[in-house]
Design a protein around this motif. Sequence first.
Motif, PDB file in Angstrom:
ATOM      1  N   ALA A  58      55.237 -58.358   0.849  1.00  0.00           N
ATOM      2  CA  ALA A  58      54.561 -57.497  -0.121  1.00  0.00           C
ATOM      3  C   ALA A  58      53.637 -58.279  -1.047  1.00  0.00           C
ATOM      4  O   ALA A  58      52.675 -57.716  -1.578  1.00  0.00           O
ATOM      5  CB  ALA A  58      55.598 -56.723  -0.935  1.00  0.00           C
ATOM      6  N   HIS A  59      53.898 -59.554  -1.226  1.00  0.00           N
ATOM      7  CA  HIS A  59      53.046 -60.369  -2.097  1.00  0.00           C
ATOM      8  C   HIS A  59      51.651 -60.564  -1.514  1.00  0.00           C
ATOM      9  O   HIS A  59      50.715 -60.884  -2.248  1.00  0.00           O
ATOM     10  CB  HIS A  59      53.691 -61.742  -2.358  1.00  0.00           C
ATOM     11  N   ALA A  60      51.496 -60.366  -0.209  1.00  0.00           N
ATOM     12  CA  ALA A  60      50.218 -60.597   0.454  1.00  0.00           C
ATOM     13  C   ALA A  60      49.357 -59.345   0.557  1.00  0.00           C
ATOM     14  O   ALA A  60      48.276 -59.382   1.143  1.00  0.00           O
ATOM     15  CB  ALA A  60      50.459 -61.169   1.851  1.00  0.00           C
ATOM     16  N   VAL A  61      49.838 -58.211   0.023  1.00  0.00           N
ATOM     17  CA  VAL A  61      49.090 -56.954   0.147  1.00  0.00           C
ATOM     18  C   VAL A  61      48.962 -56.272  -1.209  1.00  0.00           C
ATOM     19  O   VAL A  61      49.744 -56.521  -2.123  1.00  0.00           O
ATOM     20  CB  VAL A  61      49.766 -55.985   1.144  1.00  0.00           C
ATOM     21  N   ASP A  62      47.981 -55.394  -1.283  1.00  0.00           N
ATOM     22  CA  ASP A  62      47.821 -54.543  -2.452  1.00  0.00           C
ATOM     23  C   ASP A  62      48.550 -53.237  -2.144  1.00  0.00           C
ATOM     24  O   ASP A  62      48.091 -52.439  -1.316  1.00  0.00           O
ATOM     25  CB  ASP A  62      46.336 -54.288  -2.715  1.00  0.00           C
ATOM     26  N   TRP A  68      48.998 -47.296   6.723  1.00  0.00           N
ATOM     27  CA  TRP A  68      49.947 -47.385   7.825  1.00  0.00           C
ATOM     28  C   TRP A  68      49.548 -48.470   8.821  1.00  0.00           C
ATOM     29  O   TRP A  68      50.380 -49.239   9.293  1.00  0.00           O
ATOM     30  CB  TRP A  68      50.088 -46.030   8.496  1.00  0.00           C
ATOM     31  N   ALA A  69      48.267 -48.554   9.147  1.00  0.00           N
ATOM     32  CA  ALA A  69      47.810 -49.557  10.120  1.00  0.00           C
ATOM     33  C   ALA A  69      48.094 -50.971   9.606  1.00  0.00           C
ATOM     34  O   ALA A  69      48.547 -51.829  10.370  1.00  0.00           O
ATOM     35  CB  ALA A  69      46.319 -49.376  10.408  1.00  0.00           C
ATOM     36  N   ARG A  70      47.833 -51.217   8.343  1.00  0.00           N
ATOM     37  CA  ARG A  70      48.082 -52.547   7.779  1.00  0.00           C
ATOM     38  C   ARG A  70      49.575 -52.848   7.745  1.00  0.00           C
ATOM     39  O   ARG A  70      49.997 -53.972   8.048  1.00  0.00           O
ATOM     40  CB  ARG A  70      47.483 -52.636   6.365  1.00  0.00           C
ATOM     41  N   PHE A  71      50.402 -51.853   7.389  1.00  0.00           N
ATOM     42  CA  PHE A  71      51.845 -52.069   7.404  1.00  0.00           C
ATOM     43  C   PHE A  71      52.309 -52.436   8.810  1.00  0.00           C
ATOM     44  O   PHE A  71      53.084 -53.365   9.002  1.00  0.00           O
ATOM     45  CB  PHE A  71      52.619 -50.840   6.903  1.00  0.00           C
ATOM     46  N   LYS A  72      51.819 -51.698   9.817  1.00  0.00           N
ATOM     47  CA  LYS A  72      52.225 -51.985  11.196  1.00  0.00           C
ATOM     48  C   LYS A  72      51.781 -53.381  11.618  1.00  0.00           C
ATOM     49  O   LYS A  72      52.525 -54.073  12.303  1.00  0.00           O
ATOM     50  CB  LYS A  72      51.670 -50.934  12.163  1.00  0.00           C
TER      51      LYS A  72
END
Length: 169
Positions: A58-62, A68-72
């Motif tokens: 989670a530290h690498a994302v906003d 959903w695509a980025r989470f996957k």
Amino acid sequence: MRLNPKEFGGTIDPFLAEGWIRSLELHFEYLQMKDGDRARCAIYMLRYDASRWWEGAAHAVDLATLNWARFKDLFYGKYFPADFSGRLTRAFMSLCHGDSSVAEFILKFDRGCHFVPMIARDANQKLRHFLDGFRSTLRRDVMLMRPAGYDEAVACRFLGGAGSAGYRL
């Protein structure tokens, strides 16, 4: 209807991880869930090792813009490594009917298509790759029926006299 998506605690089996994502996507489609809500729901369903993994990831994302695509992408990077996906792609590209039953070959082919979308999305390439994997006598039999596509070729094998799902040729 009872909706009860499963929690995910982590795994070393990439197929289990991929299956969890696919099961969530079925729920999301049914509920017509928005993209950002999908990612938040998946994060909520993480437990144990997977939850600890996410705390670091989670530290690498906003989180405000996480879709959903980025989470996957992040999830598959952890639980479905590129080298494993590459091995599945190579196995699919060299898939041959061999001694397996027609039904087993079709099952392997269908599973493999998921990992090689450039073939799966092109009807002509999909049919060609499927027929190339068959033993020559079966390929000839199916080609004589002139199937228009993959689904028709599969039907030719079963409806054109090949017999039951477990039939071995």
